[in-house]
Design a protein around this motif. Structure first.
Motif, PDB file in Angstrom:
ATOM      1  N   LYS A  81     112.316 -14.952  19.548  1.00 58.28           N
ATOM      2  CA  LYS A  81     113.473 -14.162  19.936  1.00 58.28           C
ATOM      3  C   LYS A  81     113.283 -12.722  19.458  1.00 58.28           C
ATOM      4  CE  LYS A  81     116.392 -17.094  21.821  1.00 58.28           C
ATOM      5  NZ  LYS A  81     117.640 -17.573  21.245  1.00 58.28           N
ATOM      6  N   THR A  82     113.818 -11.783  20.214  1.00 56.22           N
ATOM      7  CA  THR A  82     113.776 -10.390  19.756  1.00 56.22           C
ATOM      8  C   THR A  82     115.182  -9.802  19.666  1.00 56.22           C
ATOM      9  OG1 THR A  82     113.483  -9.701  22.033  1.00 56.22           O
ATOM     10  CG2 THR A  82     111.497  -9.896  20.709  1.00 56.22           C
ATOM     11  N   ASP A  83     116.195 -10.652  19.922  1.00 60.81           N
ATOM     12  CA  ASP A  83     117.565 -10.121  19.897  1.00 60.81           C
ATOM     13  C   ASP A  83     118.440 -11.014  19.025  1.00 60.81           C
ATOM     14  OD1 ASP A  83     117.702 -12.391  21.408  1.00 60.81           O
ATOM     15  OD2 ASP A  83     118.859 -11.520  23.037  1.00 60.81           O
ATOM     16  N   TYR A  84     117.834 -11.636  18.051  1.00 61.31           N
ATOM     17  CA  TYR A  84     118.554 -12.688  17.346  1.00 61.31           C
ATOM     18  C   TYR A  84     118.347 -12.567  15.836  1.00 61.31           C
ATOM     19  CZ  TYR A  84     120.946 -17.188  17.979  1.00 61.31           C
ATOM     20  OH  TYR A  84     121.871 -18.187  18.021  1.00 61.31           O
ATOM     21  N   ALA A  85     118.889 -11.483  15.251  1.00 60.01           N
ATOM     22  CA  ALA A  85     118.806 -11.330  13.803  1.00 60.01           C
ATOM     23  C   ALA A  85     119.551 -12.492  13.161  1.00 60.01           C
ATOM     24  CB  ALA A  85     119.442 -10.013  13.386  1.00 60.01           C
ATOM     25  N   PRO A  86     119.077 -13.024  12.049  1.00 60.11           N
ATOM     26  CA  PRO A  86     117.900 -12.611  11.280  1.00 60.11           C
ATOM     27  C   PRO A  86     116.628 -13.366  11.685  1.00 60.11           C
ATOM     28  CG  PRO A  86     119.101 -14.262  10.081  1.00 60.11           C
ATOM     29  CD  PRO A  86     119.815 -14.102  11.395  1.00 60.11           C
ATOM     30  N   TYR A  87     116.695 -14.185  12.731  1.00 55.56           N
ATOM     31  CA  TYR A  87     115.543 -15.052  13.035  1.00 55.56           C
ATOM     32  C   TYR A  87     114.410 -14.302  13.720  1.00 55.56           C
ATOM     33  CZ  TYR A  87     118.635 -18.803  11.683  1.00 55.56           C
ATOM     34  OH  TYR A  87     119.469 -19.619  10.970  1.00 55.56           O
ATOM     35  N   GLY A  88     114.743 -13.510  14.707  1.00 55.97           N
ATOM     36  CA  GLY A  88     113.733 -12.720  15.398  1.00 55.97           C
ATOM     37  C   GLY A  88     114.408 -11.533  16.047  1.00 55.97           C
ATOM     38  N   TYR A  89     114.057 -10.321  15.632  1.00 52.34           N
ATOM     39  CA  TYR A  89     114.705  -9.133  16.196  1.00 52.34           C
ATOM     40  C   TYR A  89     113.786  -7.934  16.045  1.00 52.34           C
ATOM     41  CZ  TYR A  89     115.823  -8.248  11.246  1.00 52.34           C
ATOM     42  OH  TYR A  89     115.751  -8.048   9.896  1.00 52.34           O
ATOM     43  N   LEU A  90     114.194  -6.810  16.631  1.00 54.10           N
ATOM     44  CA  LEU A  90     113.392  -5.592  16.555  1.00 54.10           C
ATOM     45  C   LEU A  90     113.891  -4.738  15.396  1.00 54.10           C
ATOM     46  CD1 LEU A  90     113.311  -4.724  20.356  1.00 54.10           C
ATOM     47  CD2 LEU A  90     111.483  -5.785  19.026  1.00 54.10           C
ATOM     48  N   ASN A  91     112.960  -4.285  14.541  1.00 57.22           N
ATOM     49  CA  ASN A  91     113.392  -3.385  13.462  1.00 57.22           C
ATOM     50  C   ASN A  91     113.432  -1.954  13.996  1.00 57.22           C
ATOM     51  OD1 ASN A  91     110.788  -2.428  13.509  1.00 57.22           O
ATOM     52  ND2 ASN A  91     110.179  -3.290  11.537  1.00 57.22           N
ATOM     53  N   ASP A  92     113.749  -0.998  13.097  1.00 58.50           N
ATOM     54  CA  ASP A  92     113.923   0.387  13.557  1.00 58.50           C
ATOM     55  C   ASP A  92     112.650   0.977  14.145  1.00 58.50           C
ATOM     56  OD1 ASP A  92     116.496   0.218  12.836  1.00 58.50           O
ATOM     57  OD2 ASP A  92     116.255   1.167  10.871  1.00 58.50           O
ATOM     58  N   ASP A  93     111.490   0.411  13.790  1.00 58.64           N
ATOM     59  CA  ASP A  93     110.225   0.913  14.341  1.00 58.64           C
ATOM     60  C   ASP A  93     109.851   0.185  15.631  1.00 58.64           C
ATOM     61  OD1 ASP A  93     109.979   2.575  12.150  1.00 58.64           O
ATOM     62  OD2 ASP A  93     108.980   1.023  10.958  1.00 58.64           O
ATOM     63  N   GLY A  94     110.728  -0.682  16.103  1.00 58.71           N
ATOM     64  CA  GLY A  94     110.447  -1.401  17.346  1.00 58.71           C
ATOM     65  C   GLY A  94     109.530  -2.598  17.166  1.00 58.71           C
ATOM     66  N   GLU A  95     109.274  -2.996  15.906  1.00 65.78           N
ATOM     67  CA  GLU A  95     108.428  -4.170  15.691  1.00 65.78           C
ATOM     68  C   GLU A  95     109.292  -5.420  15.663  1.00 65.78           C
ATOM     69  OE1 GLU A  95     107.242  -2.761  11.981  1.00 65.78           O
ATOM     70  OE2 GLU A  95     105.413  -1.764  12.701  1.00 65.78           O
ATOM     71  N   ILE A  96     108.685  -6.529  16.113  1.00 64.97           N
ATOM     72  CA  ILE A  96     109.411  -7.788  16.068  1.00 64.97           C
ATOM     73  C   ILE A  96     109.312  -8.351  14.646  1.00 64.97           C
ATOM     74  CG2 ILE A  96     109.679 -10.070  17.102  1.00 64.97           C
ATOM     75  CD1 ILE A  96     108.057  -9.091  19.481  1.00 64.97           C
ATOM     76  N   VAL A  97     110.435  -8.547  14.004  1.00 63.89           N
ATOM     77  CA  VAL A  97     110.447  -9.091  12.644  1.00 63.89           C
ATOM     78  C   VAL A  97     111.502 -10.185  12.563  1.00 63.89           C
ATOM     79  CG1 VAL A  97     109.694  -6.944  11.540  1.00 63.89           C
ATOM     80  CG2 VAL A  97     112.127  -7.363  11.917  1.00 63.89           C
ATOM     81  N   GLY A  98     111.511 -10.903  11.433  1.00 63.69           N
ATOM     82  CA  GLY A  98     112.556 -11.896  11.233  1.00 63.69           C
ATOM     83  C   GLY A  98     112.025 -13.149  10.558  1.00 63.69           C
ATOM     84  N   PHE A  99     112.950 -14.025  10.247  1.00 60.31           N
ATOM     85  CA  PHE A  99     112.646 -15.267   9.539  1.00 60.31           C
ATOM     86  C   PHE A  99     111.619 -16.111  10.293  1.00 60.31           C
ATOM     87  CE2 PHE A  99     113.485 -19.713   8.562  1.00 60.31           C
ATOM     88  CZ  PHE A  99     113.631 -19.717   7.196  1.00 60.31           C
ATOM     89  N   GLU A 100     111.862 -16.282  11.589  1.00 57.96           N
ATOM     90  CA  GLU A 100     110.945 -17.123  12.366  1.00 57.96           C
ATOM     91  C   GLU A 100     109.622 -16.419  12.662  1.00 57.96           C
ATOM     92  OE1 GLU A 100     113.637 -18.353  15.591  1.00 57.96           O
ATOM     93  OE2 GLU A 100     113.374 -20.402  14.842  1.00 57.96           O
TER      94      GLU A 100
END
Lengths: 271, 239
Positions: free
Chosen positions: A40-59
């Motif tokens: 996911k890229t729209d589902y904080a905190p599991y998978g989302y975009l940080n301020d630099d546009g990188e995909i980050v998160g728990f998963e």
């Protein structure tokens, strides 16, 4: 040679289905030297975009850890953004090896894919509504317009059991917008996401109006019958749990510490 | 081998979703088709008056609505226009909400989109009128209005009909895009169903069959209309 005999045997007994063909996904991954993961890229905190546009998160951390265990480096990974409505199809069609995309375990899904071990026990849906809302019980939403997301596993329950007039959007952004426009009296979605939303500056006058009624286990997904890959991934997740990694990631991504993860870390660590 | 499983059709929830979906698709298609045809007739009629500012206005309308994707128009109407004013207060919650529902937004933008195309269809019908017929009318002493109503309009309508059939059947299919702004029509419920039972292939095939059936009925009726209206030289004559 043996492989072809095996195939012939399977074919002759009529067992050569799609699931048998993809049984060696793990070999394919090793050959390709890259793990293709749906996230996911729209589902904080599991998978989302940080301020630099990188995909980050728990998963994402979990996916990287699995890549490191399978291929020796957490760089050997390709993150493919998915949404709830396409992730199963992407996986089944072979575009992905595995999905770590806030996938709730359900019997209907178990018929078409296989689940990895359940690494999170997430609260089910709750309802986000304006601070002034007096609708605090699920039953009070009967016949009222409630925003939601297409593809959420609880949608049918909302319309059939609670009798809501569910207005389901393709993505969260649109649903939030419609909630702000008062097109719905509330928005039904995953509890943790909604809770994090209320912490955002523009959402301070919103609250969790109806509390979650269930806690649902979440796991990764592999293609039906992909047992070798599933076992390898389970082993990696288990190792991460034993090392206390999941507790670290919880803290890193501002998730409330969950008993479920702590319990599993303890069990895995004791082995 | 396609391994199709349609056992989910027995689920009453899915059945009612499909029925409601088809009804809403038909409602949306009917409203926007009628409105588009009316807009097309009125627009083309206005163009025959040869009033410069009116021509420019209609031209602008056609260019804007014909040259933008209907999906964009719907999203624009739903998320942007309806928040600029046009609010009503919900008596139940005391909150002010947008006046135009998703259905209204979709119906309006589809009517305008179809209307822009229909203006062009009717205009081409009027403009391709053989010069000789108009001159014959003049020679017989018809006034300008009588000539338009008794000679030009009947012929133009018949010339425009095939193009109108195309526009209306396209408009029917475009109603599926209203699912994006949550109009609960057929495509919207198709998504709801396959997201729930994961039988994507089966649901898609069923929806395809329903659309083919409905649009076929529409084109059949239009062909019947064409045949019924036909007169020698114009329209598809009965064979």
């Amino acid at each position: 040679m043996f492989k072809s005999i095996g195939f012939a045997l399977l074919a002759s007994t009529g067992l050569l289905t799609a699931s048998a063909v993809c049984a060696d996904t793990l070999d394919t991954i090793k050959e390709r030297d890259k793990l293709v993961v749906g996230v996911k890229t729209d589902y904080a905190p599991y998978g989302y975009l940080n301020d630099d546009g990188e995909i980050v998160g728990f998963e994402i951390e979990l996916a990287k850890y699995v890549a490191k265990e399978l291929l020796g480096s957490e760089e050997k990974i390709e993150l493919v953004p998915v949404v709830a409505s396409n992730r199963i199809d992407f996986l089944a069609s072979g575009r992905l090896d595995v999905i770590f995309a806030t996938l709730g375990i359900s019997a209907a899904r178990d018929e078409v894919i296989d689940f990895t071990t359940q690494y999170v026990s997430a609260a089910g849906p709750s309802i986000l509504a304006p601070e002034a809302s007096k609708l605090t019980e699920w039953e009070q939403y009967e016949g009222r317009p409630v925003c939601g997301i297409q593809g959420s596993y609880f949608n049918k329950k909302m319309t059939e059991e609670f009798g809501m007039n569910l207005i389901a959007f393709k993505s969260q952004t649109e649903a939030y917008r419609a909630l702000k426009d008062n097109r719905c009296v509330g928005m039904v979605f995953d509890d943790m996401t909604l809770r994090l939303k209320t912490l955002e500056p523009e959402w301070t006058d919103y609250k969790i109006a109806a509390q979650p009624y269930e806690f649902a286990p979440m796991g990764g997904g592999v293609r039906e019958g992909d047992t070798v890959l599933k076992e390898a991934i389970d082993k990696a997740i288990h190792k991460a749990e034993g090392e206390g990694k999941l507790i670290e990631w919880e803290a890193e991504f501002n998730m409330p510490a969950s008993e479920y993860i702590a319990e599993r870390a303890k069990t895995a660590g004791a082995e | 081998m396609l391994d199709l499983d349609y056992s989910w059709l027995a689920d009453p929830a899915y059945q009612s979703w499909l029925v409601v979906g088809v009804i809403n698709t038909l409602k949306l298609a009917a409203i926007s088709s009628i409105a588009a045809t009316l807009i097309g007739m009125l627009g083309a009629l206005a163009l025959t008056l040869r009033i410069a500012w009116l021509d420019a206005l209609i031209e602008l309308f056609v260019e804007v609505f014909r040259n933008t994707p209907p999906l964009l128009q719907m999203l624009f109407a739903y998320f942007t226009l309806s928040t600029l004013g046009l609010q009503v207060t919900d008596p139940d919650t005391g909150l002010s909400m947008p006046l135009l529902s998703a259905f209204a937004c979709a119906a309006i933008s589809l009517s305008l989109f179809g209307g822009a195309l229909a203006i062009e269809a009717f205009r081409s019908g009027i403009e391709t009128m053989p010069r000789a017929i108009i001159e014959a009318g003049q020679a017989l002493g018809y006034s300008r209005w009588a000539r338009f109503w008794r000679i030009e309009a009947p012929i133009a309508t018949r010339i425009s009909l095939p193009a109108l059939t195309n526009i209306l059947s396209n408009l029917f299919k475009t109603t599926s895009q209203a699912s994006v702004i949550t109009v609960p029509e057929l495509m919207y419920y198709a998504g709801q169903i396959y997201n729930d039972n994961f039988r994507t292939m089966e649901v898609m095939i069923l929806v395809l069959v329903i659309y083919v059936t409905l649009v076929s009925i529409l084109t059949y009726l239009m062909a019947r209309l064409e045949r019924w209206m036909a007169f020698p030289g114009y329209g598809k004559a009965a064979s």
